[in-house]
Structures are given as C-alpha cells and as structure tokens.
Design a protein around this motif. Sequence first.
Motif, PDB file in Angstrom:
ATOM      1  N   ILE A  55       0.833  -1.203   0.000  1.00  0.00           N
ATOM      2  CA  ILE A  55       0.000   0.000   0.000  1.00  0.00           C
ATOM      3  C   ILE A  55       0.871   1.258   0.000  1.00  0.00           C
ATOM      4  CG2 ILE A  55      -1.694   1.331   1.349  1.00  0.00           C
ATOM      5  CD1 ILE A  55      -2.833  -1.121  -0.175  1.00  0.00           C
ATOM      6  N   ARG A  56       1.948   1.265   0.784  1.00  0.00           N
ATOM      7  CA  ARG A  56       2.867   2.422   0.798  1.00  0.00           C
ATOM      8  C   ARG A  56       3.432   2.679  -0.592  1.00  0.00           C
ATOM      9  NH1 ARG A  56       4.547   0.327   5.614  1.00  0.00           N
ATOM     10  NH2 ARG A  56       6.314  -0.750   4.648  1.00  0.00           N
ATOM     11  N   GLU A  57       3.838   1.611  -1.280  1.00  0.00           N
ATOM     12  CA  GLU A  57       4.411   1.761  -2.624  1.00  0.00           C
ATOM     13  C   GLU A  57       3.372   2.271  -3.619  1.00  0.00           C
ATOM     14  OE1 GLU A  57       7.781   1.306  -3.465  1.00  0.00           O
ATOM     15  OE2 GLU A  57       7.844   1.348  -1.280  1.00  0.00           O
ATOM     16  N   VAL A  58       2.158   1.776  -3.519  1.00  0.00           N
ATOM     17  CA  VAL A  58       1.080   2.241  -4.404  1.00  0.00           C
ATOM     18  C   VAL A  58       0.818   3.720  -4.168  1.00  0.00           C
ATOM     19  CG1 VAL A  58      -1.408   2.078  -4.865  1.00  0.00           C
ATOM     20  CG2 VAL A  58      -0.034  -0.013  -4.660  1.00  0.00           C
ATOM     21  N   ARG A  59       0.659   4.115  -2.920  1.00  0.00           N
ATOM     22  CA  ARG A  59       0.382   5.519  -2.581  1.00  0.00           C
ATOM     23  C   ARG A  59       1.514   6.445  -3.021  1.00  0.00           C
ATOM     24  NH1 ARG A  59      -2.324   4.459   3.326  1.00  0.00           N
ATOM     25  NH2 ARG A  59      -4.407   4.027   2.527  1.00  0.00           N
ATOM     26  N   ALA A  60       2.740   5.954  -2.980  1.00  0.00           N
ATOM     27  CA  ALA A  60       3.886   6.760  -3.385  1.00  0.00           C
ATOM     28  C   ALA A  60       4.054   6.798  -4.907  1.00  0.00           C
ATOM     29  CB  ALA A  60       5.161   6.204  -2.748  1.00  0.00           C
ATOM     30  N   GLY A  61       3.251   5.989  -5.618  1.00  0.00           N
ATOM     31  CA  GLY A  61       3.306   5.973  -7.086  1.00  0.00           C
ATOM     32  C   GLY A  61       4.527   5.264  -7.645  1.00  0.00           C
ATOM     33  N   ARG A  62       5.112   4.371  -6.876  1.00  0.00           N
ATOM     34  CA  ARG A  62       6.338   3.699  -7.316  1.00  0.00           C
ATOM     35  C   ARG A  62       6.105   2.379  -8.054  1.00  0.00           C
ATOM     36  NH1 ARG A  62       8.597   6.227  -2.366  1.00  0.00           N
ATOM     37  NH2 ARG A  62       7.783   4.529  -1.096  1.00  0.00           N
ATOM     38  N   LEU A  63       4.880   1.964  -8.239  1.00  0.00           N
ATOM     39  CA  LEU A  63       4.636   0.679  -8.881  1.00  0.00           C
ATOM     40  C   LEU A  63       4.178   0.794 -10.331  1.00  0.00           C
ATOM     41  CD1 LEU A  63       2.985  -1.323  -5.991  1.00  0.00           C
ATOM     42  CD2 LEU A  63       5.353  -1.324  -6.725  1.00  0.00           C
ATOM     43  N   GLY A  64       3.749   1.953 -10.743  1.00  0.00           N
ATOM     44  CA  GLY A  64       3.280   2.105 -12.107  1.00  0.00           C
ATOM     45  C   GLY A  64       1.986   1.338 -12.346  1.00  0.00           C
ATOM     46  N   ARG A  65       1.630   1.185 -13.577  1.00  0.00           N
ATOM     47  CA  ARG A  65       0.406   0.457 -13.917  1.00  0.00           C
ATOM     48  C   ARG A  65       0.818  -0.867 -14.389  1.00  0.00           C
ATOM     49  NH1 ARG A  65      -4.666   2.379 -15.007  1.00  0.00           N
ATOM     50  NH2 ARG A  65      -5.027   4.057 -13.592  1.00  0.00           N
TER      51      ARG A  65
END
Length: 65
Positions: A55-65
Amino acid sequence: MADETAWFKSSYSGDNTGAGCVSIAALTGHVGIRDSKQHHGPALVVPTASWSAFIREVRAGRLGR
C-alpha cells in the motif's frame, strides 16, 4: 478463512459496475484479498507487513500500472 462479515469492498474499487473490484479481510497477522464478484472463489493471503508495504508503494506511485 474468514467469516463473510470480515470482508469489505475496497474504497478504490470504483463504482458498482463490477470492473476491478476487490474485497479485503483483516485476519490475525494477515490480510485476505479476493475478487468482490467471487465470494466463494480463491483469495490471496499475505502477511500484514507485506500488505502495508504494498500500500505504501502504491500511494507513493512507485509501482506504475
């Protein structure tokens, strides 16, 4: 795994058109993730710490689509 009342639909699942809906259940030390349309289908179960990191990575925008 979890009582049906333990599951809730993610607030990020969008409207009720059925597209991309996930349900989450807080379990002891783990989180259950499943397709909201498949209540009796398979569920992914991950440790709570792993879910929190995801969730932290998603919120930080580090995972892309």
